[in-house]
Design an enzyme around this catalytic site. Sequence first.
Site, mmCIF file in Angstrom:
data_model
loop_
_atom_site.group_PDB
_atom_site.id
_atom_site.type_symbol
_atom_site.label_atom_id
_atom_site.label_comp_id
_atom_site.label_asym_id
_atom_site.label_seq_id
_atom_site.Cartn_x
_atom_site.Cartn_y
_atom_site.Cartn_z
ATOM 1 N NE ARG A 50 55.481 35.191 42.695
ATOM 2 C CZ ARG A 50 54.378 35.635 42.083
ATOM 3 N NH1 ARG A 50 54.422 35.952 40.806
ATOM 4 N NH2 ARG A 50 53.248 35.772 42.747
ATOM 5 C CG ASP A 52 61.628 40.536 48.313
ATOM 6 O OD1 ASP A 52 60.917 40.349 47.307
ATOM 7 O OD2 ASP A 52 61.198 41.041 49.372
ATOM 8 N NE ARG A 197 63.391 42.829 54.240
ATOM 9 C CZ ARG A 197 63.382 43.530 53.095
ATOM 10 N NH1 ARG A 197 62.762 43.036 52.034
ATOM 11 N NH2 ARG A 197 63.982 44.685 53.028
#
Length: 283
Positions: A50, A52, A197
């Site tokens: 899923r 972002d 990230r």
Amino acid sequence: MKRVKLIVAYDGTGYCGWQVQPNEITVEGVLNKHISELTGEDIKVIGASRTDSGVHALGNVAVFDTESRIPGEKMAKALNARLPEDIIIQDSKEVPLDYHPRFQDTRKTYEYTFYNARYDNPVTSRHHHFVYVPLDVEKMKEAASYFLGEHCFISMCSSKAQVTSYVREIYECDVTQNGRYITMRVTGSGFLYNMVRIIAGTLLEVGMGAYPPEHMEEILDGRNAFRGRKRKTRTTMGQRNLSIQRKSYTRTKTSSKRLDINSDRISGGPRECRIALSYFRNC
């Protein structure tokens, strides 16, 4: 009834992530709409990852159940004729009814790309992070090697992460350069919230000279951050330059858990739980 597996590629720029959200355009929502129109059924896909808002994918995996007579291998062509140009089904096929994309032995691969130049490139700006400061790619490569193997990544994830363990195994973490494009590629058994990230942001700081590659050992240790002191905030790169390259299955497993077409939850699966953030309990 049959279960169809899709390999989905998409440019996430115009979407509020994968998962359906009220009053928002999402990848999952668009797939549900067009598959339902194609089959004449109320279809709700289940995605393996899923992503972002703004995150791209070349090989996300999704499944759905249908009674349609359209063969599984023909679904890709039929859906691509309906889907918007920024979502493309790369492959489709029928799989066993007990196959579930989230209950497999998997490896996920992500890439994050930097554009290192004096000025930005507007042609590819939606898919890279612009950096005008010269980067030391060799030091970034050296720093990336510290993430290989099994580690507790509690210092490399968002404080919003709600998991039972912060231990993850990284099979590949490398930095390559092609002209002005510098790409971090990481493959692992799974990733914590914002982990990829934050790894990208940490490598960027090394490339800019903020600290040496060997400082990764201290960051991964992480224990000092939980001995009565405030957790250090690490740099988290923007999501729009992140892409999931593929999700590969090292071994196919079946699951007794059933898809609930009216919910994203899994029938028969473990109940959700919230845990206190604790390094010593989870590592």
